[in-house]
Design an enzyme around this catalytic site. Sequence first.
Site, short mmCIF file in Angstrom:
data_model
loop_
_atom_site.label_atom_id
_atom_site.label_comp_id
_atom_site.label_asym_id
_atom_site.label_seq_id
_atom_site.Cartn_x
_atom_site.Cartn_y
_atom_site.Cartn_z
N CYS A 59 5.32 9.43 0.27
CA CYS A 59 3.98 10.00 0.46
C CYS A 59 3.69 10.90 -0.72
O CYS A 59 4.42 11.85 -0.98
CB CYS A 59 3.92 10.81 1.76
SG CYS A 59 2.32 11.63 1.99
N ARG A 85 0.83 -1.21 0.00
CA ARG A 85 0.00 0.00 0.00
C ARG A 85 0.86 1.26 0.00
O ARG A 85 0.96 1.97 -0.99
CB ARG A 85 -0.95 -0.02 1.20
CG ARG A 85 -2.11 0.99 1.12
CD ARG A 85 -1.77 2.39 1.56
NE ARG A 85 -1.31 2.48 2.94
CZ ARG A 85 -0.83 3.59 3.47
NH1 ARG A 85 -0.71 4.70 2.74
NH2 ARG A 85 -0.39 3.60 4.72
N ASP A 86 1.54 1.54 1.10
CA ASP A 86 2.32 2.77 1.21
C ASP A 86 3.52 2.74 0.26
O ASP A 86 3.97 3.78 -0.20
CB ASP A 86 2.80 2.95 2.65
CG ASP A 86 3.29 4.35 2.93
OD1 ASP A 86 2.93 5.27 2.19
OD2 ASP A 86 4.04 4.53 3.91
#
Length: 307
Positions: A246, A20-21
Site C-alpha cells: 500500500c 492493480r494492488d
Amino acid sequence: MVVPEPGLPTEVTIYEVGPRDGLQNESAVVSADVKTEFIRRLADAGLRTVETTSFVSPKWVPQLADAAEVFADVVKNVDVDLPVLVPNERGLDRALELGARHVAVFASATETFARKNLNRGLEASLDMFAPVVARATDAGLRVRTYVSMAFGDPWEGPVDPAQVVDVSVRLIEMGCDQVSLGDTIGVATAGQVTSLIDRFAKAGVGVDKLAVHFHDTYGQALANTLAALRCGITTVDASAGGLGGCPYAKSATGNLATEDLLWMLAGLGIETGVDIDKLVDTSLWMADRLGRPCPSRTVSALAAERQ
C-alpha cells in the site's frame, strides 16, 4: 495430498489483485504492454476475476498512469470479470466511458488513514463515495468496497471492530454488493478474523457480502484466510507472486500470494478453477520483468522442483 476439512466451502473465488494492488506499489513502472500481457496470462491460468487497474490521478499513483490504455485493451480481448478501482466520480466517469461493468471504491475504517489516503476525514470520504456508488448501481454496474485498516492502523493502533462493521454497513446500504475486509498492514491474527466476521453476523451481514484481503507482513495471511474460510467466507483476495502493498502505509508488505493460497486450497480439496503451474509461469515471467525474485514461497518451491 488432498485432505478436506469438514465445514469448509467446496469452492472459493479468488479475486486477483496483482495488476492493480500489486503493481501500484512496485518501484519499477512496467509498460502497458506488459500489464496487458500479465492480465491475459492470469485469465489464461483460470482466474475469473482480475482487478485490472485504478482510475486514480497519475500524480498519486504514477505506476497506473496508463490505466485507460490498459483497460481499453483488455476489455476487448480478455473474457473475464475485470473490475477497476474508482476513487471518486471523476474516476467513475473514466470507467463508464471505457465500458467497465464492475468497479470498486477504497474506503477506510479509520479517521487517520482516510485523511492520509483520501485527503479527507472518514465521514467526508463516505459522503464522497455515496454518489459514486449510486451512479454506478444506476448504470447497472457491480460495486465492491474495500474497507482498509480493518484490523490495525499504523497511526491509531488496534481498530475497534464495531467501527469496521459500522463503516461497512453504511457502504452496503449505499449499494455496495461486497465488502473486502483489508488487513492493510498485515497485523491481524486468526482469532481477530473470526471475531470480526462474527460481529458482522450479529449485525445481520452474511458472509455472502464479505471477502477478505490479507497482507503477509507477519506471516499470518494464510492462517487468517483459513480462519475466514471456517467462518464461511468464499471470496479471497490475492496477488499473483505476492506482489503489492500500500503506497500510503509504508509498513504494509505484499499481499497474500495467489500461488500460496492455491496450494493450501488444493490440499483442502477446495475448487478454484485455477491452473497453478500456469500461474507460477506467469509470476516468474512478471518477476523477470520487475528485475527481482518472486516473493511467493510456493512459486519458489515449484520453480526449484523444475530444475
